[in-house]
Design a protein around this motif. Structure first.
Motif, PDB file in Angstrom:
ATOM      1  N   CYS A   8       1.421  14.706 -31.540  1.00  0.00           N
ATOM      2  CA  CYS A   8       1.093  15.856 -32.386  1.00  0.00           C
ATOM      3  C   CYS A   8       1.081  15.472 -33.860  1.00  0.00           C
ATOM      4  O   CYS A   8       1.653  14.459 -34.263  1.00  0.00           O
ATOM      5  CB  CYS A   8       2.107  16.982 -32.171  1.00  0.00           C
ATOM      6  N   THR A  59      -1.857  20.234 -35.043  1.00  0.00           N
ATOM      7  CA  THR A  59      -1.555  20.716 -33.697  1.00  0.00           C
ATOM      8  C   THR A  59      -1.259  22.214 -33.718  1.00  0.00           C
ATOM      9  O   THR A  59      -0.426  22.670 -34.516  1.00  0.00           O
ATOM     10  CB  THR A  59      -0.352  19.955 -33.115  1.00  0.00           C
ATOM     11  N   LEU A 114       5.069  24.712 -29.924  1.00  0.00           N
ATOM     12  CA  LEU A 114       3.697  24.337 -29.585  1.00  0.00           C
ATOM     13  C   LEU A 114       3.038  25.435 -28.751  1.00  0.00           C
ATOM     14  O   LEU A 114       3.645  25.970 -27.816  1.00  0.00           O
ATOM     15  CB  LEU A 114       3.685  23.028 -28.805  1.00  0.00           C
TER      16      LEU A 114
END
Length: 379
Positions: A152, A156, A167
């Motif tokens: 990442c 991201t 995430l």
């Protein structure tokens, strides 16, 4: 402060640095043989009740990730959903936790940040995320399943949240079930997701990585401080202008050459040592305590020890050494190198070494400097 005799990392360090450091994750089974966690989950919960300790609780409730900052009350630990308690810089408060930093003493000490300790109930997690620093995740009590995923960066996608960087998509590539004494090393940028299997604790030995913009800012500040203020752009043998208003390539070449010449004048690198030894938490020396420590050092002190929260480093140059202590710097002769190395390596000066130091004027000045900056204490 002595390191536990059995506290040793079962790892081929040179191979690790060549193949894994800042490159890819590594599971080290039984990295610390017969590991006995230096703090229990109950002691950790008690530490998070204190005002001066930075702590957080992350709870997963109804599909939402909730964050609460400490200090906490006992009632805060009564929750019906999976939750995790994270306590920052436990090594600053518990000497035995600070000793865990010795496991990674083959990496430059100025790169080590702190040891965070977490406790989680069954299913507790902080969600899938990534960090911008290296970390060694040492399993304490119980078991935790770690999933690692994609690489990442700042582009991201994350879930919308004011405080947490969760995430929005986690692509699981590998799973590791850690038991007491196991370590999972993670380089920067690797997505990871830890989930407690039953109650468990984890000791996270994290590393600091200064931002490039911070390094550049400090470098420029140091450069400007030593640069002649009346130095101006010069363009002898100037070529005649053919197009009005143009900044020509040749003009820019002169600018670049003169800027590079100015950069070449920067010979003082103290800014870097000061930057990487800056403490995370502001430390103010109490005048009365400092005066008492100075008296104790000269009269009854049997040894001095490195404070667990101290950031101490040094650099050799043509004139001697520069000692960086909690964001400060001071120059000494090379005769003081052995004492600084001993403090960095052993975290203590015993009675014989201290007695020898007190018999030398410059060594006394070095000890006083380390007292002032809060890097050592008298025993």
């Amino acid at each position: 402060m002595a390191v536990q005799a059995d506290l040793e990392l079962n790892l081929d360090k040179e191979q690790f640095l060549a193949r894994f450091w800042q490159q890819k994750p590594l599971l080290i089974k039984q990295a610390v043989s017969h590991f006995k966690p230096p703090i229990s989950r109950h002691e950790l919960a008690g530490l998070a009740l204190e005002d001066e300790v930075e702590s957080r609780i992350i709870e997963h409730r109804d599909g939402e990730w909730l964050l609460q900052h400490g200090p906490f009350r006992t009632a805060d630990y009564q929750r019906g959903n999976p939750w995790t308690l994270l306590v920052q810089a436990v090594d600053h408060h518990i000497l035995e936790v600070a000793e865990l930093r010795k496991l990674v003493d083959f990496i430059p000490q100025w790169r080590v940040d702190d040891v965070m300790v977490s406790y989680a109930t069954d299913g507790g997690s902080v969600g899938p995320h990534y960090d911008n620093y290296d970390v060694f995740l040492l399993q304490g009590e119980g078991q935790r399943l770690w999933k690692t995923g994609q690489l990442c960066d700042e582009t991201t996608p994350l879930l919308p949240h004011e405080d947490l960087r969760i995430l929005s998509l986690f692509e699981c590539e590998t799973e590791y079930l850690l038991e007491t004494g196991d370590i999972l090393y993670l380089p920067p940028g690797v997505a990871h997701w830890g989930i407690a299997h039953g109650e468990c604790t984890t000791f996270s030995i994290g590393f600091r990585a200064p931002r490039v913009n911070d390094m550049l800012s400090r470098f420029v500040d140091a450069l400007l401080a030593g640069l002649e203020p009346d130095l101006f752009y010069r363009d002898a043998r100037l070529e005649s202008v053919t197009r009005a208003g143009e900044i020509r390539p040749r003009d820019l070449e002169r600018v670049q050459a003169q800027v590079e010449a100015a950069l070449d004048q920067a010979r003082d690198s103290d800014w870097f040592g000061e930057l990487v030894t800056e403490p995370r938490y502001v430390q103010t020396a109490d005048d009365d305590d400092l005066a008492q420590a100075r008296i104790l050092l000269q009269t009854e002190g049997e040894s001095v020890a490195l404070s667990p929260e101290a950031k101490l480093a040094w650099q050799q140059n043509a004139e001697g050494i520069v000692v960086f202590a909690n964001g400060e710097s001071r120059r000494f002769s090379s005769t003081q190198m052995d004492m600084v190395i001993a403090l960095c390596a052993d975290w203590v000066l015993d009675e014989a070494a201290l007695g020898a130091a007190l018999g030398n004027e410059e060594s006394r000045a070095l000890l006083d400097y380390l007292l002032e900056t809060g890097c050592i204490y008298v025993q």
